[in-house]
Write an enzyme that holds these catalytic residues in place. Structure first.
Site, PDB file in Angstrom:
ATOM      1  N   ARG A   1       0.876  -1.190   0.000  1.00 43.68           N
ATOM      2  CA  ARG A   1       0.000   0.000   0.000  1.00 43.68           C
ATOM      3  C   ARG A   1       0.897   1.217   0.000  1.00 43.68           C
ATOM      4  O   ARG A   1       1.724   1.398   0.896  1.00 43.68           O
ATOM      5  CB  ARG A   1      -0.898   0.006   1.242  1.00 43.68           C
ATOM      6  CG  ARG A   1      -1.506   1.380   1.505  1.00 43.68           C
ATOM      7  CD  ARG A   1      -2.613   1.385   2.484  1.00 43.68           C
ATOM      8  NE  ARG A   1      -3.782   0.735   1.918  1.00 43.68           N
ATOM      9  CZ  ARG A   1      -4.995   0.814   2.447  1.00 43.68           C
ATOM     10  NH1 ARG A   1      -5.198   1.531   3.539  1.00 43.68           N
ATOM     11  NH2 ARG A   1      -6.015   0.195   1.889  1.00 43.68           N
TER      12      ARG A   1
ATOM     13  N   HIS B   1      -7.358   0.824  -6.411  1.00 45.64           N
ATOM     14  CA  HIS B   1      -7.484  -0.071  -5.252  1.00 45.64           C
ATOM     15  C   HIS B   1      -8.148  -1.372  -5.746  1.00 45.64           C
ATOM     16  O   HIS B   1      -9.299  -1.647  -5.448  1.00 45.64           O
ATOM     17  CB  HIS B   1      -8.333   0.626  -4.184  1.00 45.64           C
ATOM     18  CG  HIS B   1      -8.244   0.014  -2.818  1.00 45.64           C
ATOM     19  ND1 HIS B   1      -7.445  -1.069  -2.516  1.00 45.64           N
ATOM     20  CD2 HIS B   1      -8.872   0.354  -1.649  1.00 45.64           C
ATOM     21  CE1 HIS B   1      -7.586  -1.364  -1.235  1.00 45.64           C
ATOM     22  NE2 HIS B   1      -8.435  -0.524  -0.690  1.00 45.64           N
TER      23      HIS B   1
ATOM     24  N   GLN C   1      -9.931  -3.963  -3.405  1.00 51.29           N
ATOM     25  CA  GLN C   1     -11.231  -3.474  -2.942  1.00 51.29           C
ATOM     26  C   GLN C   1     -12.284  -3.674  -4.028  1.00 51.29           C
ATOM     27  O   GLN C   1     -13.404  -4.107  -3.764  1.00 51.29           O
ATOM     28  CB  GLN C   1     -11.117  -1.984  -2.577  1.00 51.29           C
ATOM     29  CG  GLN C   1     -12.417  -1.386  -2.071  1.00 51.29           C
ATOM     30  CD  GLN C   1     -12.798  -1.897  -0.694  1.00 51.29           C
ATOM     31  OE1 GLN C   1     -12.013  -1.843   0.222  1.00 51.29           O
ATOM     32  NE2 GLN C   1     -14.020  -2.398  -0.553  1.00 51.29           N
TER      33      GLN C   1
ATOM     34  N   ASP D   1     -16.960   7.269  -1.232  1.00 45.13           N
ATOM     35  CA  ASP D   1     -15.696   7.060  -0.523  1.00 45.13           C
ATOM     36  C   ASP D   1     -15.397   8.367   0.192  1.00 45.13           C
ATOM     37  O   ASP D   1     -16.011   9.409  -0.108  1.00 45.13           O
ATOM     38  CB  ASP D   1     -14.610   6.698  -1.565  1.00 45.13           C
ATOM     39  CG  ASP D   1     -13.239   6.469  -0.942  1.00 45.13           C
ATOM     40  OD1 ASP D   1     -13.163   6.213   0.277  1.00 45.13           O
ATOM     41  OD2 ASP D   1     -12.234   6.546  -1.687  1.00 45.13           O
TER      42      ASP D   1
ATOM     43  N   CYS E   1     -16.207   1.658   0.580  1.00 45.61           N
ATOM     44  CA  CYS E   1     -15.036   0.817   0.877  1.00 45.61           C
ATOM     45  C   CYS E   1     -14.639   0.898   2.348  1.00 45.61           C
ATOM     46  O   CYS E   1     -13.951   0.004   2.835  1.00 45.61           O
ATOM     47  CB  CYS E   1     -13.866   1.224  -0.019  1.00 45.61           C
ATOM     48  SG  CYS E   1     -13.409   2.956   0.116  1.00 45.61           S
TER      49      CYS E   1
ATOM     50  N   ARG F   1     -13.374  -8.704   1.958  1.00 46.17           N
ATOM     51  CA  ARG F   1     -11.959  -8.465   1.645  1.00 46.17           C
ATOM     52  C   ARG F   1     -11.161  -9.740   1.914  1.00 46.17           C
ATOM     53  O   ARG F   1     -10.295 -10.126   1.142  1.00 46.17           O
ATOM     54  CB  ARG F   1     -11.391  -7.316   2.495  1.00 46.17           C
ATOM     55  CG  ARG F   1     -11.962  -5.937   2.204  1.00 46.17           C
ATOM     56  CD  ARG F   1     -11.573  -5.406   0.846  1.00 46.17           C
ATOM     57  NE  ARG F   1     -10.128  -5.290   0.656  1.00 46.17           N
ATOM     58  CZ  ARG F   1      -9.377  -4.282   1.077  1.00 46.17           C
ATOM     59  NH1 ARG F   1      -9.939  -3.250   1.688  1.00 46.17           N
ATOM     60  NH2 ARG F   1      -8.065  -4.247   0.850  1.00 46.17           N
TER      61      ARG F   1
HETATM   62  N1  NVA Z   1      -9.735   6.924  -1.231  1.00 42.39           N
HETATM   63  C1  NVA Z   1      -9.372   6.411   0.079  1.00 42.39           C
HETATM   64  C2  NVA Z   1      -9.575   4.935   0.150  1.00 42.39           C
HETATM   65  C3  NVA Z   1      -9.309   4.349   1.497  1.00 42.39           C
HETATM   66  C4  NVA Z   1      -9.528   2.851   1.521  1.00 42.39           C
HETATM   67  C5  NVA Z   1      -7.929   6.779   0.362  1.00 42.39           C
HETATM   68  O1  NVA Z   1      -7.083   6.620  -0.523  1.00 42.39           O
HETATM   69  O2  NVA Z   1      -7.642   7.219   1.489  1.00 42.39           O
HETATM   70  N1   CP Z   2     -11.058  -0.128   2.471  1.00 43.34           N
HETATM   71  C1   CP Z   2      -9.782  -0.193   2.879  1.00 43.34           C
HETATM   72  O1   CP Z   2      -8.840  -0.444   2.123  1.00 43.34           O
HETATM   73  O2   CP Z   2      -9.634  -0.011   4.226  1.00 43.34           O
HETATM   74  P1   CP Z   2      -8.283   0.220   5.011  1.00 43.34           P
HETATM   75  O3   CP Z   2      -7.755   1.574   4.626  1.00 43.34           O
HETATM   76  O4   CP Z   2      -8.669   0.160   6.472  1.00 43.34           O
HETATM   77  O5   CP Z   2      -7.299  -0.848   4.654  1.00 43.34           O
END
Ligand code: NVA
Ligand code: CP
Length: 312
Positions: free
Chosen positions: A100, A127, A130, A228, A268, A296
């Site tokens: 990530r 993502h 997801q 989101d 998500c 997930r």
């Molecule tokens: N768009 C959000 C998704 C989190 C799972 C982010 O990147 O923070």
């Molecule tokens: N939806 C998602 O990826 O959650 P986290 O940021 O908690 O991993």
């Protein structure tokens, strides 16, 4: 070496196999095959996480492997060691990596320089874990027996808020790949960007998403309403401005009522109630957010299993 960096890294046939396997793994959770037996998988985080971290850590364990959680700031990456060297070194210890991070080129560089499979656990661009989970969760409703991707065809998705975000990009690409209709709605300044059009064209997918600044138009006849956070990780300095601009795009009960009567609400997570969605919608019978969160685990176990088969 097969990686999973974007939705289109699996063919439609492979995606169907992932969803079918996710269904089996969900039904028989503690009787999983052990394709990762004796393997160690790194889970490398440059950003915060609850779901991705826990679901991958538990999932690798349930597939017979050892999950090693690494925070990038506690590695030599933080002191300037190159991605190329890091990827080569990690490949000497590990059997796979979930990452990530910020720029999408970071996961691509790990894949390029290492010799182990890389799975994208979220970048600023997309993502995909997801999205595969979200599609599986929708399929549990549309085609519970077969989780047949054909049942996604023609479904209408409405995406609200930051339409230039990683989740929006993933939805645009997935809608094109699986034959869904998608309308995104948000302020003009948060419209989808050229980068997603380039990605569609690179993969030979149609550029047929719609964007409107009118949330009522997007909600009309929608089967899935998705939102989101308005402030993604890395955008914190813009928080106040984003929240003010995106307020008209909050998913409320009134907005849900503009959609199909049997529409579902998806997110998500994490959610910010009172910003992108009201607490009432989160708590409503139309909301399937916790099924998404649970799935997930099952979907990613299926993704890791499929990658192992392909990379044998
Ligand atoms: N768009 C959000 C998704 C989190 C799972 C982010 O990147 O923070
Ligand atoms: N939806 C998602 O990826 O959650 P986290 O940021 O908690 O991993």
């Amino acid at each position: 070496m097969k990686h999973f960096l974007k939705e289109t890294d699996f063919s439609l046939e492979q995606a169907q196999a992932v969803f079918s396997l996710a269904k089996t793994l969900k039904a028989e959770r503690l009787n999983s095959p052990q394709p990762l037996n004796m393997q160690s998988w790194g889970l490398l985080f440059y950003k915060s996480s609850t779901r991705t971290r826990i679901s991958f850590e538990v999932g690798v364990n349930e597939l017979g492997g050892f999950p090693l959680v690494l925070n990038s700031s506690q590695t030599q990456i933080n002191r300037g060691e190159t991605i190329a060297d890091t990827a080569k070194v990690m490949s000497r210890y590990l059997h796979g990596l979930v990452i990530r991070t910020f720029g999408h080129e970071i996961v691509e560089d790990f894949a390029k320089h290492g010799s182990i499979p890389v799975v994208n656990g979220l970048t600023d661009f997309n993502h995909p874990c997801q999205l595969y989970t979200d599609l599986f969760t929708a399929l549990e409703r549309y085609s519970p027996d077969a989780v047949d991707i054909a049942s996604l065809k023609g479904k209408k998705v409405a995406f609200f808020g930051d339409c230039a975000s990683n989740m929006a990009n993933s939805w645009i690409i997935s809608a094109a790949m699986f034959g869904m209709e998608i309308t995104l709605t948000g302020p003009e300044t948060f419209a989808p960007e050229q980068i997603v059009i380039d990605a569609l064209q690179t993969d030979g997918l149609p550029v047929n998403y719609r964007f409107t600044t009118d949330p009522t138009e997007a909600a009309k006849d929608a089967d899935i309403l998705y939102t989101d956070v308005w402030v993604s990780m890395g955008n914190e300095v813009e928080a106040a401005e984003r929240i003010e601009q995106m307020m008209p795009y909050q998913v409320t009960r009134e907005r849900m009522a503009e959609a199909n009567p049997d529409a579902i609400f998806m997110h998500c997570l994490p959610a910010h109630a009172g910003e992108e969605v009201s607490q009432q919608v989160l708590d409503s019978g139309q909301s399937i957010i916790f099924d998404q969160a649970e799935n997930r685990l099952h979907t990613q176990k299926a993704i890791l299993t499929k990658l192992s088969e392909i990379n044998l």
